[in-house]
Scaffold this motif. Structure first.
Motif, PDB file in Angstrom:
ATOM      1  N   GLY A 100       0.679  -1.075  -0.230  1.00  0.00           N
ATOM      2  CA  GLY A 100      -0.079  -0.152   0.036  1.00  0.00           C
ATOM      3  C   GLY A 100       0.735   1.169   0.035  1.00  0.00           C
ATOM      4  O   GLY A 100       2.034   1.265   0.295  1.00  0.00           O
ATOM      5  N   ARG A 101       0.180   2.423  -0.354  1.00  0.00           N
ATOM      6  CA  ARG A 101       1.109   3.515  -0.311  1.00  0.00           C
ATOM      7  C   ARG A 101       1.801   3.989   0.898  1.00  0.00           C
ATOM      8  O   ARG A 101       3.005   4.489   0.825  1.00  0.00           O
ATOM      9  N   ASP A 102       1.128   3.633   2.025  1.00  0.00           N
ATOM     10  CA  ASP A 102       1.741   3.943   3.325  1.00  0.00           C
ATOM     11  C   ASP A 102       2.737   2.959   3.796  1.00  0.00           C
ATOM     12  O   ASP A 102       3.799   3.513   4.690  1.00  0.00           O
ATOM     13  N   GLU A 103       3.092   1.856   2.898  1.00  0.00           N
ATOM     14  CA  GLU A 103       4.336   1.061   3.362  1.00  0.00           C
ATOM     15  C   GLU A 103       5.232   0.816   2.222  1.00  0.00           C
ATOM     16  O   GLU A 103       6.129   0.071   2.216  1.00  0.00           O
ATOM     17  N   LEU A 104       4.884   1.634   1.235  1.00  0.00           N
ATOM     18  CA  LEU A 104       5.735   1.510  -0.117  1.00  0.00           C
ATOM     19  C   LEU A 104       7.119   2.155   0.201  1.00  0.00           C
ATOM     20  O   LEU A 104       7.199   3.616   0.217  1.00  0.00           O
ATOM     21  N   THR A 105       8.317   1.442   0.172  1.00  0.00           N
ATOM     22  CA  THR A 105       9.506   1.942   0.158  1.00  0.00           C
ATOM     23  C   THR A 105      10.367   1.370  -0.676  1.00  0.00           C
ATOM     24  O   THR A 105      10.028   0.265  -1.030  1.00  0.00           O
ATOM     25  N   GLU A 106      11.567   1.917  -1.264  1.00  0.00           N
ATOM     26  CA  GLU A 106      12.311   1.395  -2.182  1.00  0.00           C
ATOM     27  C   GLU A 106      13.084   0.048  -1.354  1.00  0.00           C
ATOM     28  O   GLU A 106      13.330  -0.987  -2.242  1.00  0.00           O
ATOM     29  N   GLU A 107      13.276   0.157  -0.381  1.00  0.00           N
ATOM     30  CA  GLU A 107      13.954  -0.998   0.469  1.00  0.00           C
ATOM     31  C   GLU A 107      12.863  -2.000   0.280  1.00  0.00           C
ATOM     32  O   GLU A 107      13.329  -3.221   0.016  1.00  0.00           O
ATOM     33  N   LYS A 108      11.507  -1.874   0.581  1.00  0.00           N
ATOM     34  CA  LYS A 108      10.539  -2.964   0.601  1.00  0.00           C
ATOM     35  C   LYS A 108      10.556  -3.648  -1.050  1.00  0.00           C
ATOM     36  O   LYS A 108      10.051  -4.693  -1.152  1.00  0.00           O
ATOM     37  N   ILE A 109      10.651  -2.551  -1.907  1.00  0.00           N
ATOM     38  CA  ILE A 109      10.282  -3.279  -3.263  1.00  0.00           C
ATOM     39  C   ILE A 109      11.770  -4.006  -3.448  1.00  0.00           C
ATOM     40  O   ILE A 109      11.454  -5.189  -3.936  1.00  0.00           O
ATOM     41  N   ILE A 110      12.680  -3.780  -3.144  1.00  0.00           N
ATOM     42  CA  ILE A 110      14.130  -4.580  -3.477  1.00  0.00           C
ATOM     43  C   ILE A 110      13.959  -5.770  -2.579  1.00  0.00           C
ATOM     44  O   ILE A 110      14.340  -6.839  -3.301  1.00  0.00           O
ATOM     45  N   GLN A 111      13.632  -5.743  -1.454  1.00  0.00           N
ATOM     46  CA  GLN A 111      13.647  -6.752  -0.638  1.00  0.00           C
ATOM     47  C   GLN A 111      12.586  -8.062  -1.142  1.00  0.00           C
ATOM     48  O   GLN A 111      12.819  -9.135  -1.381  1.00  0.00           O
ATOM     49  N   SER A 112      11.477  -7.534  -1.639  1.00  0.00           N
ATOM     50  CA  SER A 112      10.438  -8.495  -2.287  1.00  0.00           C
ATOM     51  C   SER A 112      10.903  -8.899  -3.525  1.00  0.00           C
ATOM     52  O   SER A 112      10.991 -10.110  -3.906  1.00  0.00           O
ATOM     53  N   SER A 113      11.575  -8.037  -4.204  1.00  0.00           N
ATOM     54  CA  SER A 113      11.937  -8.635  -5.552  1.00  0.00           C
ATOM     55  C   SER A 113      13.207  -9.663  -5.879  1.00  0.00           C
ATOM     56  O   SER A 113      13.075 -10.100  -6.575  1.00  0.00           O
ATOM     57  N   PHE A 114      13.970  -9.432  -4.707  1.00  0.00           N
ATOM     58  CA  PHE A 114      15.318  -9.910  -4.776  1.00  0.00           C
ATOM     59  C   PHE A 114      15.327 -11.134  -3.548  1.00  0.00           C
ATOM     60  O   PHE A 114      16.229 -12.028  -3.506  1.00  0.00           O
ATOM     61  N   GLY A 115      14.628 -10.939  -2.467  1.00  0.00           N
ATOM     62  CA  GLY A 115      14.665 -11.695  -1.442  1.00  0.00           C
ATOM     63  C   GLY A 115      14.217 -13.036  -1.707  1.00  0.00           C
ATOM     64  O   GLY A 115      13.457 -13.177  -2.383  1.00  0.00           O
ATOM     65  N   ASP A 116      14.402 -13.822  -0.472  1.00  0.00           N
ATOM     66  CA  ASP A 116      13.737 -15.436  -0.413  1.00  0.00           C
ATOM     67  C   ASP A 116      12.381 -15.031  -0.252  1.00  0.00           C
ATOM     68  O   ASP A 116      11.951 -14.314   0.842  1.00  0.00           O
ATOM     69  N   THR A 117      11.404 -15.622  -0.912  1.00  0.00           N
ATOM     70  CA  THR A 117      10.076 -16.018  -0.688  1.00  0.00           C
ATOM     71  C   THR A 117       9.516 -17.365  -0.414  1.00  0.00           C
ATOM     72  O   THR A 117      10.254 -18.249  -1.005  1.00  0.00           O
ATOM     73  N   ALA A 118       8.615 -17.570   0.377  1.00  0.00           N
ATOM     74  CA  ALA A 118       8.157 -18.818   0.803  1.00  0.00           C
ATOM     75  C   ALA A 118       7.316 -19.120  -0.225  1.00  0.00           C
ATOM     76  O   ALA A 118       6.684 -18.747  -1.110  1.00  0.00           O
TER      77      ALA A 118
END
Length: 166
Positions: free
Chosen positions: A148-166
């Motif tokens: 959501g707009r209130d939780e949107l940060t570049e760090e969260k985008i990068i973490q989601s895009s490249f981090g491990d997901t279950a």
């Protein structure tokens, strides 16, 4: 089921394969009327495939898709905004546009969204995402985050895009 009535775009368990490649792998995606929604993710993550499904140029191999209203797929912001489409699909619309024009276009998009028009776009410019109500992050044919707009940060985008997901 009430949510499905309010959605102008909805994919349930959408799948698309190109040979052995799973471009979309069981994607659930919904957009309400008047929303501005961003799509992000690395190349090959499934964003363009989803956009083509919404535009009607690709059919899913599995799952369901429902799109209410007419849509305009465009690489030109002026053309898209000048149309009467209820759903505007854009692919990196602000690349190469000066900052003053960008700000004017963002204001116009928010104004049009306030009137019920829906905007769905893929972008490589993270500051553009500040104009979205929420952003879907794609990875390997799946949506790995809906920010959501209130939780949107570049760090969260990068973490989601490249981090491990279950």
């Amino acid at each position: 089921m009430l949510q499905a009535i309010a959605d102008i775009v909805r994919l349930d368990g959408a799948e698309k394969h190109f040979g052995a490649v799973r471009a979309l792998n069981g994607v659930d995606f919904h957009v309400g009327a008047g929303e501005c929604v961003g799509l992000v993710g690395h190349n090959g993550a499934g964003k363009s495939t989803l956009m083509h499904m919404v535009a009607g140029t690709l059919r899913p191999d599995g799952g369901q898709i429902a799109v209410r209203g007419n849509q305009e797929a465009s690489y030109s912001v002026a053309r898209a905004l000048g149309s009467d489409a209820e759903i505007v699909l854009m692919d990196d619309p602000m690349r190469g546009v000066d900052i003053g024009t960008k700000l004017e276009v963002y204001d116009l998009m928010r104004e049009e969204a306030g009137k019920g028009r829906t905007f769905l776009w893929y972008t490589t410019e993270t500051e553009e995402l500040d104009n979205c109500d929420h952003v879907y992050v794609f990875k390997n044919g799946r949506i790995v985050a809906n920010l959501g707009r209130d939780e949107l940060t570049e760090e969260k985008i990068i973490q989601s895009s490249f981090g491990d997901t279950a």
